[in-house]
Design a protein around this motif. Sequence first.
Motif, PDB file in Angstrom:
ATOM      1  N   THR A  24       0.844  -1.206   0.000  1.00  0.00           N
ATOM      2  CA  THR A  24       0.000   0.000   0.000  1.00  0.00           C
ATOM      3  C   THR A  24       0.869   1.242   0.000  1.00  0.00           C
ATOM      4  OG1 THR A  24      -0.044   0.288   2.397  1.00  0.00           O
ATOM      5  CG2 THR A  24      -1.648  -1.259   1.451  1.00  0.00           C
ATOM      6  N   SER A  25       0.213   2.374  -0.045  1.00  0.00           N
ATOM      7  CA  SER A  25       0.946   3.649  -0.103  1.00  0.00           C
ATOM      8  C   SER A  25       1.724   3.929   1.176  1.00  0.00           C
ATOM      9  CB  SER A  25      -0.040   4.791  -0.365  1.00  0.00           C
ATOM     10  OG  SER A  25      -0.996   4.830   0.683  1.00  0.00           O
ATOM     11  N   THR A  26       1.325   3.257   2.280  1.00  0.00           N
ATOM     12  CA  THR A  26       2.051   3.469   3.542  1.00  0.00           C
ATOM     13  C   THR A  26       3.065   2.356   3.805  1.00  0.00           C
ATOM     14  OG1 THR A  26       0.177   2.393   4.643  1.00  0.00           O
ATOM     15  CG2 THR A  26       0.241   4.796   4.696  1.00  0.00           C
TER      16      THR A  26
ATOM     17  N   SER B 276      -8.866  -1.202   6.639  1.00  0.00           N
ATOM     18  CA  SER B 276      -8.054  -0.193   5.975  1.00  0.00           C
ATOM     19  C   SER B 276      -8.639   0.047   4.590  1.00  0.00           C
ATOM     20  CB  SER B 276      -6.616  -0.681   5.857  1.00  0.00           C
ATOM     21  OG  SER B 276      -5.988  -0.039   4.769  1.00  0.00           O
ATOM     22  N   SER B 277      -8.667   1.298   4.194  1.00  0.00           N
ATOM     23  CA  SER B 277      -9.294   1.637   2.914  1.00  0.00           C
ATOM     24  C   SER B 277      -8.533   1.032   1.740  1.00  0.00           C
ATOM     25  CB  SER B 277      -9.370   3.153   2.771  1.00  0.00           C
ATOM     26  OG  SER B 277      -8.073   3.685   2.904  1.00  0.00           O
ATOM     27  N   GLU B 278      -7.254   0.759   1.955  1.00  0.00           N
ATOM     28  CA  GLU B 278      -6.475   0.227   0.841  1.00  0.00           C
ATOM     29  C   GLU B 278      -6.515  -1.288   0.747  1.00  0.00           C
ATOM     30  OE1 GLU B 278      -2.689   2.006  -0.194  1.00  0.00           O
ATOM     31  OE2 GLU B 278      -3.032   3.499   1.378  1.00  0.00           O
ATOM     32  N   LYS B 279      -7.214  -1.928   1.651  1.00  0.00           N
ATOM     33  CA  LYS B 279      -7.340  -3.387   1.584  1.00  0.00           C
ATOM     34  C   LYS B 279      -8.252  -3.777   0.434  1.00  0.00           C
ATOM     35  CE  LYS B 279      -7.447  -5.169   6.302  1.00  0.00           C
ATOM     36  NZ  LYS B 279      -8.247  -6.025   7.081  1.00  0.00           N
ATOM     37  N   LYS B 280      -7.840  -4.816  -0.290  1.00  0.00           N
ATOM     38  CA  LYS B 280      -8.680  -5.281  -1.397  1.00  0.00           C
ATOM     39  C   LYS B 280      -9.878  -6.061  -0.885  1.00  0.00           C
ATOM     40  CE  LYS B 280      -5.074  -5.756  -4.904  1.00  0.00           C
ATOM     41  NZ  LYS B 280      -4.364  -6.756  -5.721  1.00  0.00           N
TER      42      LYS B 280
END
Length: 466
Positions: A136-138, A171-175
């Motif tokens: 992810t971005s983090t 988390s918003s970035e989780k698929k």
Amino acid sequence: MYIFDSVKKEKLLFTPIDGNNVTLYVCGPTVYDDAHLGHAKSSLVFDLLYRVLEANGYSVTYAKNITDIDDKIIKKATELNITIDELTSKYLSAYNKDMDSLGVKRPTLEPKATESIEAMIDMIQKLIDSNHAYITSTDDVYFDTSSDNKYLSISNRHQDESDTMSRVESSSEKKNSTDFALWKGVSDDSVAYETPFGKGRPGWHLECSAMIEKHLKSENSEYTIDIHGGGADLLFPHHENEAAQSRCATKKELAKYWVHNGFVNIDGEKMSKSLGNSFFIKDALKSYSGEVLRFYLLSTNYRANFNFNEEDLIASKKRLDKLYRLKKRLYGMKIVDEKTTFKAELLEALNDDLNVSKAYALIDEMISTTNEVLDANPKDKLIKRQSLSNMEYVRELLGFGEYDAYEYFQFGISEDKKSEIESLIAQRSEAKKEKNFELSDSLRDQISELGVSIMDTANGTLWENS
RNA sequence: GGCGCUAUCGCCAAGUGGUAAGGCCGGAGCCUGCAAAGCUUCUAUCCCCAGUUCAAAUCUGGGUGGCGCCUCCA
């Protein structure tokens, strides 16, 4: 032997992957606090399994991991203003001390998470390369659960229910909502490791898979290890996730057999860190010897929930006392190995998915029989030899009877009190010799008030903590 | 809501198709100066209802009760 597989949900004949060699991996403690009775139960169950496997002639490699890097550890070390190493060293040695008291044999391997970082990085890299994981971005690395078509096969769940019911902060970035962190990116200056995919720390589930791959993997099999164990609460998500990441990284199922032990409740209530009603081993050891605790915690089926309470513990101790009274009765004799039906029956009972209840019943019967024969003929050498040999087998297999028979009954009594007791007993013996029973009885009352019961035998007056 | 476990003598607890292990507690007895310890002996038809079977605590269905996981946890 037979063991109950908690994934297939049936009792299975145990056959090792690799001939006579058995690999056993059990999830060990996160060393940031003292060990509680739940840790004790789990350690004891797998200690017993380890012993029984060895008694069957298997060569067992038993690994139990030590989680020594983790958010909770960092938080606590920060609070206490000590280093992580100081914190984990302290609690690891406390843990080992507790386990020693319980008579838990040390596993073959006790790998630490901090010493297995490379293995973890390797596994993550494999998962990223094979599109089972994404960054992810983090700089977090997540395992993509939708990429594993066998995901949830360990815990027998369904994706939709996990999706809708999951209370995990998403988390918003989780698929997918069930995706879990293999690696947690760290941007500030807290503890972190440099990796090809960024600075960070290992996720919760990864270390077990990585350590198994590093220390225990078998070469030519659809399975990596024979038995994977832990507490029932670990089945989901911990073991599910371990199984998924291992399956995807190695193309093998993680374990042939899964074994989970039941919970320990305290007076009918669940014990947990969040409820704050943990019962520490070290506190229980203040009142009872480690072996009494061991005997009690092992006394029921390992899969059932165990309701810890002091009355049951005391009843259990009385049962163990009988073994030690027999040991006392045979005190000083040399142990010679004897082949007995008792031994065969004991192993047979334990080979049946660790049927401890049956094993205890066999021990009780062995004790009664010996006492009966010795009552009739105190000089029966054969029964003495056999009985001693039987007790030695109980000691090896179950870990009962490790203490000196006299010291066992003197648990928790100070030296001062001991000499006071001995002195009263000497006075009472004098009074008895003079047939002054009034005096001797009153002396016995005094002794009773010290929490001690006495027994007159051919070898003089003996005493026990009552 | 989903998944799962469980219900056996006062208490703890085995047994999962062939007629209820063991321990604690309690009663009686032997032993003992009296005790203690040890030994002998006594105490349950398996939560309820229906069904399958020659036969069920054990299998099936339905109830009722208890518990767990789904969130860090052994």
